[in-house]
Design a protein around this motif. Structure first.
Motif, PDB file in Angstrom:
ATOM      1  N   ARG A  50       0.815  -1.224   0.000  1.00 32.22           N
ATOM      2  CA  ARG A  50       0.000   0.000   0.000  1.00 32.22           C
ATOM      3  C   ARG A  50       0.847   1.272   0.000  1.00 32.22           C
TER       4      ARG A  50
ATOM      5  N   LYS B 104       1.284   3.289  -6.370  1.00 28.85           N
ATOM      6  CA  LYS B 104       0.306   4.353  -6.612  1.00 28.85           C
ATOM      7  C   LYS B 104      -1.083   3.827  -6.259  1.00 28.85           C
ATOM      8  N   HIS B 105      -1.323   2.574  -6.607  1.00 33.04           N
ATOM      9  CA  HIS B 105      -2.574   1.927  -6.227  1.00 33.04           C
ATOM     10  C   HIS B 105      -2.353   0.427  -6.327  1.00 33.04           C
ATOM     11  N   ASN B 106      -3.189  -0.340  -5.635  1.00 34.68           N
ATOM     12  CA  ASN B 106      -3.074  -1.782  -5.785  1.00 34.68           C
ATOM     13  C   ASN B 106      -4.454  -2.431  -5.744  1.00 34.68           C
ATOM     14  N   PHE B 107      -4.525  -3.623  -6.318  1.00 35.25           N
ATOM     15  CA  PHE B 107      -5.797  -4.342  -6.415  1.00 35.25           C
ATOM     16  C   PHE B 107      -5.601  -5.770  -5.944  1.00 35.25           C
TER      17      PHE B 107
ATOM     18  N   LEU C 159      -3.850   3.749 -14.595  1.00 33.70           N
ATOM     19  CA  LEU C 159      -3.360   4.472 -13.411  1.00 33.70           C
ATOM     20  C   LEU C 159      -1.842   4.610 -13.453  1.00 33.70           C
TER      21      LEU C 159
END
Lengths: 569, 159
Positions: free
Chosen positions: A122, A126-129, A147
């Motif tokens: 995290r 920049k972002h995670n899924f 993204l």
């Protein structure tokens, strides 16, 4: 079309135009690897460590500006990749990392090779899924690439449970992305741009402060145009080397802890900082209260959180540098470059007073000489990567970078072991370029296994080891600030470098003289194989100028003022 | 110069109601060294959004950074941070049944609350009011030997 989750991953990678994927298989990602085996839309490079796979994807991204892709398995595969993610995150590099995860039913049970990948990554993505169903997989893959490359770029992790990669479902890769909560600002506010232009017109000592954002925005031509039109001098951060071009008379050099005298004095005396894509890092500013003390600040950045984070900004402009400069440059039409003539002359005198220099030697190779020599021999046709430490700073100071994306290094995180895998990534992306990793005898051993990768895939990366038998940068601090107590920095015990690289399928050169250096580099370029140039350099050479951590930029330790250049020869 | 005194602020954050979004918000506070004094979360009716209300402390620069960093999180839709907020907080306090129940009832009533449950050994009072008044109520309740106090955290809405 009906297909498995694993196939969807491959189809998405192909749809995104990715030519090379770097990775390492394992249990949870095996179904995807099975599909990689069957497809021929992209090549897969088997690195020998997940960290290296991510650095290689990072090098690929930095060399091209495209999204780099790495693939790893769950558990240790993922945790090994974390340093790579953090490296890319700190330097805003577009990247998608796909990790396997234990099946959905096992998540939360401490299953074999289970780790909370989205939890761990995290703060360094920049972002995670975490993919929770096959239905959302195509959308998530599309969003991940989107993204990664839009706004302020960065790495995105997609963690896919194993059972989802087996499941069969309908695949339609989305054509567009709709994330209502994500709308980066590209166009700068017109009113703010006008105000900034007025400030430039009124300033007497303006200074362009260029950061990695210029590279990310592919704005270097506009930046050069702005500088040439106004004749405003420029300083570059470590991440912006190459933006102005080494031969540009308006370029003062690199600023910061190891910046040159003229650059640091310019920042200390300027009355208007024009910051383009730079983020006022502590290695750049030194003591904040003394940084650009007499200046108003224009700050153009695509990330609003960078603005006024550390330094109060008078003219904040949130936007993409290219788009902002396209508006700003025409407004500067009437500016008379003579206005800043006196300022340029002051800076010229500073540069003459203390130019970027070192004392060369006939007895021993000076590391700075080696870097300048590489510049003379291969110059603009090379891509230079580096590891972290003294060699990195010398390369940044002395290499004649002509263009952005020619210089690839871990600036923000400072990751040792970055250089060799990043060089492999850059060479896969730009096979026509000579790729040289400038490294040290400390850094190169972190990820040295990548010699095997380079040899297997015939990816001829030249590793120039500036060998001082020390962890040189730490040793330098010990010399200056720890009364020469060289705690755990002496690397006298070394591998046989020639044997090491040859054992991995490369060529080794031991270099102790300038003649040997030239001969080895020429031979290495001709042989077109991965190699080590083990260059014995002056042991106690220091990186100068140096602003001690937390000191004001204008208080530099300068070459002539250090007795005996630091230590006994 | 920016204001350097630490001020109490309430920040309203509208987020996509998706898994781990709360973890993203709290991890941001932990990772960047910001304080969370109180936190409430609930879905916004008839939408796929949730409302997070965070009570925090910091100087002007820290507040600006918190707001910007929150906004940077991908699932964050809106961040509202200003002084013009209507704020309410709820508290439940458990008292021994032996205490003076009419006093407790009168005290709770004075703070827009009342007794909401009476058991064999305990009585529970509830108060919902401005955070400052809730604090006063808790102070005043001390003389009745409360055995448990549960505060609900601040909820806020723009005026």
């Amino acid at each position: 079309m009906q297909m498995s989750g694993a196939q969807m991953v491959c189809e998405a990678i192909i749809a995104e135009g990715v030519k090379t994927v770097f990775g390492y298989p394992g249990g949870a990602i095996m179904h995807v690897y099975d599909e990689i085996y069957k497809q021929n839309g992209f090549e897969h490079i088997l690195n020998r460590h997940e960290q290296a796979a991510v650095h290689a994807a990072d090098g690929y991204a930095r060399a091209t500006g495209e999204v780099g892709v790495a693939m790893v398995t769950s558990g240790p595969g993922f945790t090994n990749a974390v340093t790579g993610l953090a490296t890319a995150y700190m330097d805003s590099i577009p990247m998608v990392v796909i990790s396997g995860q234990v099946p959905l039913s096992l998540i939360g049970t401490d299953g074999f090779q289970e780790i909370d990948a989205v939890g761990i990554s995290r703060p360094c993505t920049k972002h995670n899924f975490l993919v929770r169903s096959l239905e959302e997989l195509p959308r998530i893959l599309k969003e991940a690439f989107y993204l990664a490359r839009t706004g302020r770029p960065g790495p995105v992790l997609v963690d896919i449970p194993k059972d989802i990669t087996v499941e069969i479902g309908e695949f339609k890769y989305p054509e567009s992305v709709n994330i209502p909560t994500y709308k980066p600002t590209y166009k700068g506010n017109n009113r703010q741009i006008e105000k900034a232009v007025e400030a430039i017109k009124k300033a007497k000592k303006p200074l362009l402060y260029l950061g990695g954002g210029v590279v990310a925005s592919n704005a270097y031509k506009l930046v050069r145009e702005l500088a040439e039109k106004t004749q405003i001098p420029a300083v570059e951060t470590l991440m912006a080397r190459g933006v102005m071009g080494a031969k540009n008379p308006l370029l003062l050099g690199m600023l910061g802890m190891h910046g040159n005298y003229a650059s640091n004095m310019a920042m200390s005396e300027t009355d208007l900082v024009i910051s383009l894509g730079a983020r006022f890092d502590d290695r750049v500013t030194g003591k904040l209260s003394e940084f650009a003390k007499y200046a108003d600040v224009i700050h153009v950045d695509i990330d609003p959180a960078n603005i006024s984070k550390l330094v109060d900004v008078d003219y904040p402009i949130v936007g993409d540098i290219t788009q902002v400069l396209e508006k700003m440059i025409p407004l500067l039409e009437g500016v008379n470059p003579d206005r800043y003539q006196a300022w340029r002359e002051i800076l010229k005198r500073y540069d003459e007073l203390h130019p970027q220099s070192y004392e060369d030697s006939d007895e021993v190779i000076k590391p700075q000489w080696a870097i300048e020599r590489i510049g003379e021999l291969v110059g603009e046709q090379a891509i230079i990567t580096s590891d972290v430490g003294q060699h990195q700073m010398w390369a940044a100071q002395h290499y004649p970078f002509d263009r952005p994306r020619q210089w690839i290094n871990s600036g923000g995180l400072g990751t040792m072991g970055f250089g060799l895998p990043a060089a492999i990534g850059a060479k896969r992306a730009c096979p026509e370029k000579t790729v040289i990793n400038i490294t040290g005898d400390g850094s190169i051993l972190m990820n040295v296994q990548e010699l095997v990768t380079a040899a297997e895939y015939k990816t001829p990366v030249i590793n120039v080891i500036l060998n001082n038998h020390f962890l040189g940068m730490v040793r330098q601090w010990q010399t200056f600030f720890y009364e020469k107590r060289y705690s755990e920095t002496d690397l006298t015990f070394q591998p046989n470098w020639k044997m090491l690289v040859e054992a991995c399928g490369g060529i080794g050169y031991d270099v102790t003289t300038k003649e040997e250096f030239d001969a080895a580099l020429k031979d290495a370029i001709e042989k077109d194989k991965v190699c080590f140039m083990n260059v014995a350099v002056n042991r106690f050479e220091n990186v100068l100028p140096m602003v001690p951590a937390g000191g004001a930029l204008f208080n530099m330790m300068l070459p002539p003022k250090i007795e005996n250049n630091g230590e006994e020869k | 110069m920016p204001n350097t005194t630490n001020e109490r602020r309430v920040i309203s954050v509208v987020v996509m109601n998706e898994s781990s979004v709360l973890a993203r918000v709290t991890a941001l506070f932990a990772g960047r060294g910001y304080n969370i004094e109180s936190l409430t979360v609930a879905p916004i009716p008839n939408s796929d959004m949730s409302h997070i209300t965070i009570e925090t402390k910091g100087n002007a620069r820290v507040m600006e950074q918190i707001t910007k960093q929150l906004h940077k999180l991908i699932p964050v839709y809106k961040v509202i941070e200003h002084e013009e907020m209507v704020e309410k907080e709820m508290v439940l306090v458990k008292f021994p049944i032996a205490e003076n129940l009419s006093d407790i009832a009168a005290l709770a009533a004075a703070y827009n609350g009342g007794i909401v449950n009476v058991g064999k050994e305990m009585v529970v009072a509830q108060v919902a009011d401005e955070p400052k008044r809730v604090k006063h109520f808790i102070e005043a309740a001390q003389r009745y030997n409360p055995c448990e106090i549960v505060r609900g955290g601040v909820v806020a809405i723009e005026r």
